[in-house]
Design an enzyme around this catalytic site. Sequence first.
Site, PDB file in Angstrom:
ATOM      1  N   ASP A 256       0.827  -1.206   0.000  1.00  0.00           N
ATOM      2  CA  ASP A 256       0.000   0.000   0.000  1.00  0.00           C
ATOM      3  C   ASP A 256       0.862   1.257   0.000  1.00  0.00           C
ATOM      4  O   ASP A 256       1.800   1.376   0.799  1.00  0.00           O
ATOM      5  CB  ASP A 256      -0.863   0.044   1.276  1.00  0.00           C
ATOM      6  CG  ASP A 256      -2.225  -0.580   1.062  1.00  0.00           C
ATOM      7  OD1 ASP A 256      -2.687  -0.655  -0.094  1.00  0.00           O
ATOM      8  OD2 ASP A 256      -2.832  -0.996   2.067  1.00  0.00           O
TER       9      ASP A 256
ATOM     10  N   GLU B  73      -5.518   3.898  -3.021  1.00  0.00           N
ATOM     11  CA  GLU B  73      -6.965   4.066  -2.877  1.00  0.00           C
ATOM     12  C   GLU B  73      -7.486   5.203  -3.746  1.00  0.00           C
ATOM     13  O   GLU B  73      -6.857   6.254  -3.829  1.00  0.00           O
ATOM     14  CB  GLU B  73      -7.305   4.360  -1.401  1.00  0.00           C
ATOM     15  CG  GLU B  73      -6.947   3.222  -0.463  1.00  0.00           C
ATOM     16  CD  GLU B  73      -7.296   3.517   0.993  1.00  0.00           C
ATOM     17  OE1 GLU B  73      -7.892   4.572   1.289  1.00  0.00           O
ATOM     18  OE2 GLU B  73      -6.950   2.674   1.854  1.00  0.00           O
TER      19      GLU B  73
ATOM     20  N   GLU C 241     -13.865  -2.816  -1.299  1.00  0.00           N
ATOM     21  CA  GLU C 241     -14.059  -3.013   0.141  1.00  0.00           C
ATOM     22  C   GLU C 241     -15.451  -2.583   0.577  1.00  0.00           C
ATOM     23  O   GLU C 241     -15.907  -1.462   0.270  1.00  0.00           O
ATOM     24  CB  GLU C 241     -12.978  -2.210   0.903  1.00  0.00           C
ATOM     25  CG  GLU C 241     -13.090  -2.394   2.417  1.00  0.00           C
ATOM     26  CD  GLU C 241     -11.856  -1.941   3.182  1.00  0.00           C
ATOM     27  OE1 GLU C 241     -10.822  -1.621   2.557  1.00  0.00           O
ATOM     28  OE2 GLU C 241     -11.914  -1.918   4.425  1.00  0.00           O
TER      29      GLU C 241
HETATM   30  O1  KIV Z   1      -4.536  -2.222   4.358  1.00  0.00           O
HETATM   31  C1  KIV Z   1      -5.194  -3.246   4.165  1.00  0.00           C
HETATM   32  O2  KIV Z   1      -5.103  -4.247   4.882  1.00  0.00           O
HETATM   33  C2  KIV Z   1      -6.119  -3.261   3.032  1.00  0.00           C
HETATM   34  C3  KIV Z   1      -7.080  -4.401   2.932  1.00  0.00           C
HETATM   35  C4  KIV Z   1      -8.175  -4.225   3.901  1.00  0.00           C
HETATM   36  C5  KIV Z   1      -7.578  -4.593   1.552  1.00  0.00           C
HETATM   37  O3  KIV Z   1      -6.109  -2.373   2.239  1.00  0.00           O
END
Ligand code: KIV
Length: 272
Positions: free
Chosen positions: A91, A123, A190
Amino acid sequence: MSSAKKNYTRITTKSLTEMKANGEKIAMLTAYDYTLAGIVDQAGIDIILVGDSASNVMAGHETTLPITLDQMIYHASSVVRAVERALVVVDLPFGTYQADSKEALRSAIRIMKESGAHAVKLEGGKEVKESIERILKAGIPVMGHLGLTPQSIYKFGTYTVRAREEEEAKQLITDAQMLEQIGCFGVVLEKIPAALAGKVAQEISIPVIGIGAGNQVDGQVLVLHDMLGMSKEFSPRFLRRYLDLNTSISQAVQSYTSDVKKGDFPNDKEQY
Ligand code: KIV
């Protein structure tokens, strides 16, 4: 739909496209450290997400907002060292890609260069299109994330189900189509209605991975600590707990403490 499962020795973004085309569901879990990532990888997971949920489960923050790029790189490099088969997706944390697309690219490059991960996730829909395009142009695979996007929690004000209203549902479909069209290799949806998630999965050819988005999608993701039952408090409807590690760990620690206090540990065979 075929149920034949190809044996992949290494999962790539191409394997995931193939899995969707063959009707093989994709299994994805988070991991943030070397030891658990190794177990998860050896057990045959397809994608390991070094999620910014590390901010909650590893650091104890209330939201995902505080985690930094350096911290994500630390978690990601620990995971990468353990993984032999899974695709490792990391991420981009809050504040590292929203300001402008050049900053987004710099952040993605740092993750790829310093952690050795295989892809990034970020995101948002149309508002981050330019950032995604710039990252993709540099040859970095990108996964999208729509629906409930926890980095925007203060805008939403609540963690309830998204896109129940027609207008938001329409925008979500448009965003998913845009992510496919510009070249993302997949998208996480989500906490949205199952029927909407199923519609998106049918309308786009890239894999759609759901969390709280029903079973009509191409794969599922859960936070590892949640599905292992590490915490008792977090209990959304979509969460299936496969273990009660909270109780198991607590019992083990109580036994150890009691053994130490009784002078029962170590015994004769456990010393030099
Ligand atoms: O940060 C995370 O764990 C996520 C998942 C919930 C998809 O983005």
